[in-house]
Write a protein that holds these residues in place. Sequence first.
Motif, PDB file in Angstrom:
ATOM      1  N   ARG A 209       1.142  12.185 -14.013  1.00  0.00           N
ATOM      2  CA  ARG A 209       1.591  12.238 -15.398  1.00  0.00           C
ATOM      3  C   ARG A 209       2.773  11.288 -15.532  1.00  0.00           C
ATOM      4  NH1 ARG A 209       1.138  14.813 -20.116  1.00  0.00           N
ATOM      5  NH2 ARG A 209      -0.389  16.281 -19.288  1.00  0.00           N
ATOM      6  N   PHE A 210       2.714  10.442 -16.558  1.00  0.00           N
ATOM      7  CA  PHE A 210       3.770   9.480 -16.816  1.00  0.00           C
ATOM      8  C   PHE A 210       4.780  10.053 -17.804  1.00  0.00           C
ATOM      9  CE2 PHE A 210       0.118   7.031 -15.468  1.00  0.00           C
ATOM     10  CZ  PHE A 210       0.661   6.065 -14.636  1.00  0.00           C
ATOM     11  N   ALA A 211       5.973   9.494 -17.795  1.00  0.00           N
ATOM     12  CA  ALA A 211       7.019   9.943 -18.714  1.00  0.00           C
ATOM     13  C   ALA A 211       6.591   9.787 -20.165  1.00  0.00           C
ATOM     14  CB  ALA A 211       8.306   9.163 -18.456  1.00  0.00           C
ATOM     15  N   SER A 212       5.722   8.831 -20.447  1.00  0.00           N
ATOM     16  CA  SER A 212       5.253   8.581 -21.816  1.00  0.00           C
ATOM     17  C   SER A 212       4.330   9.667 -22.338  1.00  0.00           C
ATOM     18  CB  SER A 212       4.506   7.252 -21.851  1.00  0.00           C
ATOM     19  OG  SER A 212       3.315   7.336 -21.073  1.00  0.00           O
ATOM     20  N   GLY A 213       3.816  10.511 -21.426  1.00  0.00           N
ATOM     21  CA  GLY A 213       2.803  11.493 -21.791  1.00  0.00           C
ATOM     22  C   GLY A 213       1.417  11.100 -21.339  1.00  0.00           C
ATOM     23  N   ALA A 214       1.226   9.836 -20.964  1.00  0.00           N
ATOM     24  CA  ALA A 214      -0.057   9.395 -20.427  1.00  0.00           C
ATOM     25  C   ALA A 214      -0.316  10.054 -19.078  1.00  0.00           C
ATOM     26  CB  ALA A 214      -0.063   7.875 -20.276  1.00  0.00           C
ATOM     27  N   VAL A 215      -1.579  10.073 -18.679  1.00  0.00           N
ATOM     28  CA  VAL A 215      -1.960  10.604 -17.378  1.00  0.00           C
ATOM     29  C   VAL A 215      -2.652   9.504 -16.588  1.00  0.00           C
ATOM     30  CG1 VAL A 215      -2.143  12.981 -18.181  1.00  0.00           C
ATOM     31  CG2 VAL A 215      -4.162  11.495 -18.261  1.00  0.00           C
ATOM     32  N   GLY A 216      -2.882   9.781 -15.310  1.00  0.00           N
ATOM     33  CA  GLY A 216      -3.512   8.758 -14.492  1.00  0.00           C
ATOM     34  C   GLY A 216      -3.996   9.296 -13.170  1.00  0.00           C
ATOM     35  N   SER A 217      -4.556   8.387 -12.374  1.00  0.00           N
ATOM     36  CA  SER A 217      -5.035   8.758 -11.040  1.00  0.00           C
ATOM     37  C   SER A 217      -4.814   7.608 -10.086  1.00  0.00           C
ATOM     38  CB  SER A 217      -6.520   9.130 -11.065  1.00  0.00           C
ATOM     39  OG  SER A 217      -7.311   8.011 -11.437  1.00  0.00           O
ATOM     40  N   LEU A 218      -4.612   7.949  -8.831  1.00  0.00           N
ATOM     41  CA  LEU A 218      -4.474   6.982  -7.750  1.00  0.00           C
ATOM     42  C   LEU A 218      -5.366   7.437  -6.612  1.00  0.00           C
ATOM     43  CD1 LEU A 218      -1.240   5.350  -6.376  1.00  0.00           C
ATOM     44  CD2 LEU A 218      -2.842   6.432  -4.812  1.00  0.00           C
ATOM     45  N   VAL A 219      -6.311   6.594  -6.229  1.00  0.00           N
ATOM     46  CA  VAL A 219      -7.191   6.867  -5.092  1.00  0.00           C
ATOM     47  C   VAL A 219      -6.976   5.753  -4.086  1.00  0.00           C
ATOM     48  CG1 VAL A 219      -9.564   7.142  -4.282  1.00  0.00           C
ATOM     49  CG2 VAL A 219      -8.891   8.059  -6.521  1.00  0.00           C
ATOM     50  N   GLY A 220      -6.573   6.123  -2.881  1.00  0.00           N
ATOM     51  CA  GLY A 220      -6.309   5.138  -1.843  1.00  0.00           C
ATOM     52  C   GLY A 220      -6.953   5.551  -0.546  1.00  0.00           C
ATOM     53  N   THR A 221      -7.560   4.594   0.161  1.00  0.00           N
ATOM     54  CA  THR A 221      -8.297   4.970   1.358  1.00  0.00           C
ATOM     55  C   THR A 221      -8.226   3.914   2.455  1.00  0.00           C
ATOM     56  OG1 THR A 221     -10.476   5.672   2.188  1.00  0.00           O
ATOM     57  CG2 THR A 221     -10.458   4.012   0.434  1.00  0.00           C
ATOM     58  N   TYR A 222      -8.232   4.397   3.683  1.00  0.00           N
ATOM     59  CA  TYR A 222      -8.472   3.585   4.860  1.00  0.00           C
ATOM     60  C   TYR A 222      -9.888   3.817   5.392  1.00  0.00           C
ATOM     61  CZ  TYR A 222      -3.599   2.051   5.730  1.00  0.00           C
ATOM     62  OH  TYR A 222      -2.362   1.460   5.676  1.00  0.00           O
ATOM     63  N   ASP A 223     -10.693   4.587   4.687  1.00  0.00           N
ATOM     64  CA  ASP A 223     -12.067   4.885   5.098  1.00  0.00           C
ATOM     65  C   ASP A 223     -13.043   4.028   4.308  1.00  0.00           C
ATOM     66  OD1 ASP A 223     -11.404   7.066   6.947  1.00  0.00           O
ATOM     67  OD2 ASP A 223     -10.767   8.125   5.146  1.00  0.00           O
ATOM     68  N   SER A 224     -12.749   2.747   4.229  1.00  0.00           N
ATOM     69  CA  SER A 224     -13.524   1.820   3.419  1.00  0.00           C
ATOM     70  C   SER A 224     -13.523   0.475   4.116  1.00  0.00           C
ATOM     71  CB  SER A 224     -12.913   1.731   2.010  1.00  0.00           C
ATOM     72  OG  SER A 224     -13.704   0.937   1.165  1.00  0.00           O
ATOM     73  N   SER A 225     -13.821  -0.588   3.387  1.00  0.00           N
ATOM     74  CA  SER A 225     -13.826  -1.922   3.980  1.00  0.00           C
ATOM     75  C   SER A 225     -13.450  -2.951   2.928  1.00  0.00           C
ATOM     76  CB  SER A 225     -15.201  -2.268   4.542  1.00  0.00           C
ATOM     77  OG  SER A 225     -15.232  -3.615   4.972  1.00  0.00           O
ATOM     78  N   TYR A 226     -12.631  -3.912   3.314  1.00  0.00           N
ATOM     79  CA  TYR A 226     -12.295  -5.006   2.419  1.00  0.00           C
ATOM     80  C   TYR A 226     -13.495  -5.918   2.162  1.00  0.00           C
ATOM     81  CZ  TYR A 226      -7.470  -3.573   3.089  1.00  0.00           C
ATOM     82  OH  TYR A 226      -6.304  -2.852   3.108  1.00  0.00           O
ATOM     83  N   ALA A 227     -14.571  -5.729   2.916  1.00  0.00           N
ATOM     84  CA  ALA A 227     -15.788  -6.503   2.690  1.00  0.00           C
ATOM     85  C   ALA A 227     -16.604  -5.955   1.521  1.00  0.00           C
ATOM     86  CB  ALA A 227     -16.650  -6.508   3.954  1.00  0.00           C
ATOM     87  N   TYR A 228     -16.333  -4.725   1.102  1.00  0.00           N
ATOM     88  CA  TYR A 228     -17.105  -4.129   0.014  1.00  0.00           C
ATOM     89  C   TYR A 228     -16.733  -4.759  -1.334  1.00  0.00           C
ATOM     90  CZ  TYR A 228     -18.070  -0.242   3.276  1.00  0.00           C
ATOM     91  OH  TYR A 228     -18.451   0.529   4.331  1.00  0.00           O
ATOM     92  N   PRO A 229     -17.703  -4.888  -2.234  1.00  0.00           N
ATOM     93  CA  PRO A 229     -17.359  -5.288  -3.608  1.00  0.00           C
ATOM     94  C   PRO A 229     -16.446  -4.250  -4.248  1.00  0.00           C
ATOM     95  CG  PRO A 229     -19.733  -5.439  -3.224  1.00  0.00           C
ATOM     96  CD  PRO A 229     -19.147  -4.702  -2.049  1.00  0.00           C
ATOM     97  N   ALA A 230     -15.636  -4.700  -5.200  1.00  0.00           N
ATOM     98  CA  ALA A 230     -14.734  -3.819  -5.953  1.00  0.00           C
ATOM     99  C   ALA A 230     -13.811  -3.043  -5.021  1.00  0.00           C
ATOM    100  CB  ALA A 230     -15.523  -2.868  -6.835  1.00  0.00           C
ATOM    101  N   THR A 231     -13.203  -3.764  -4.070  1.00  0.00           N
ATOM    102  CA  THR A 231     -12.222  -3.152  -3.180  1.00  0.00           C
ATOM    103  C   THR A 231     -11.054  -2.574  -3.981  1.00  0.00           C
ATOM    104  OG1 THR A 231     -12.721  -4.443  -1.220  1.00  0.00           O
ATOM    105  CG2 THR A 231     -10.459  -3.742  -1.462  1.00  0.00           C
ATOM    106  N   HIS A 232     -10.674  -3.273  -5.039  1.00  0.00           N
ATOM    107  CA  HIS A 232      -9.488  -2.893  -5.815  1.00  0.00           C
ATOM    108  C   HIS A 232      -9.834  -2.878  -7.298  1.00  0.00           C
ATOM    109  CE1 HIS A 232      -5.567  -4.216  -7.855  1.00  0.00           C
ATOM    110  NE2 HIS A 232      -5.394  -2.962  -7.498  1.00  0.00           N
ATOM    111  N   LEU A 233      -9.428  -1.814  -7.989  1.00  0.00           N
ATOM    112  CA  LEU A 233      -9.665  -1.707  -9.422  1.00  0.00           C
ATOM    113  C   LEU A 233      -8.486  -1.021 -10.091  1.00  0.00           C
ATOM    114  CD1 LEU A 233     -11.689  -1.980 -11.834  1.00  0.00           C
ATOM    115  CD2 LEU A 233     -12.357   0.381 -11.336  1.00  0.00           C
TER     116      LEU A 233
END
Length: 327
Positions: A209-233
Amino acid sequence: MGDRLRVGVVGTGAWAAQHARIFSRRRDTDLVGIVGRDPDRTAARAEAFDTVPFTDVDAMLDEARPDLVTVCLPNEAHFAPTLHLLGRGVPLLVEKPLVFSMEEADALLAEADARGLFFAINLNHRYAEPVARAKAAIDAGELGEVVFATWRFGGEANIGTSPHANLIETQVHGIDMLEHLCGPIRSVAAQMTDMTLPGTFTTLAVALRFASGAVGSLVGTYDSSYAYPATHLVEVNGTRGRLLIEDTVKRLTVSRAGEATRSVWEAGYFDDEARTFEYTFDRHVAAVLAAFRAGEAPPVHARAGRRALEVAHAIIRSHETGARVEV
């Protein structure tokens, strides 16, 4: 300080080579020394960039007399060398993460403040072309009021001794990016898993939750690969539109609510600079040097590293207690 700044680099790892590349090639800097622990490795790196090798940081300071030093060491070995350099009165550009503990972060900032030192941290994702354009669009009100934002990033593991390396070393970019675009995070609620490496939390999901009232999500993993498409979004959705940042430097898409058309930025055929991730650091260095020469504060002060660490520790507390934690 002459027309050409004298710069020393502490570290001989893979990303430290980017430090050496930049300062050895700029027309307004001289790379006057590289410091490393292994004599042969350090000599080879120094030879590659036509500078002087050192295995002792004090010898480099005394003999090479740098105006600015950059620090790029193993992630969990930042504190003591950084404190020593600050104690010597050296202006610094350090790599993320700042450190792993809040006590160490506060000690570094207190030392820098007491000596009035320039103290920058490299959170270079901010300098990607899609991110700069996204920030400008948000600030101009193109999205309306921000309602939610999402960060997703993952690749191969970089395992150290900390059980929270993924969060503190890698997802620090996500914490910084979301606050850079959307303002301060006020509370977090986290889930983590160590199923692939017991005792080390290689994947995490966090509700924000942001101070502005907006909400959000963070998903981070080491169980993936930089070779995959859409590594970062990154997605930021507002009352009037939304934007998507793909793979940091690859593409920015801005859409308006209710319209089937959209505007897209991606690097053109000859624009290798904008499509190359490493060059986000070149852009940051240019801003750092401009501020340093002007006697101004760094564009990304080390306090930003402390702030990202503060949010990370709130995420850890949320996971450990099973409760939402205020930042």
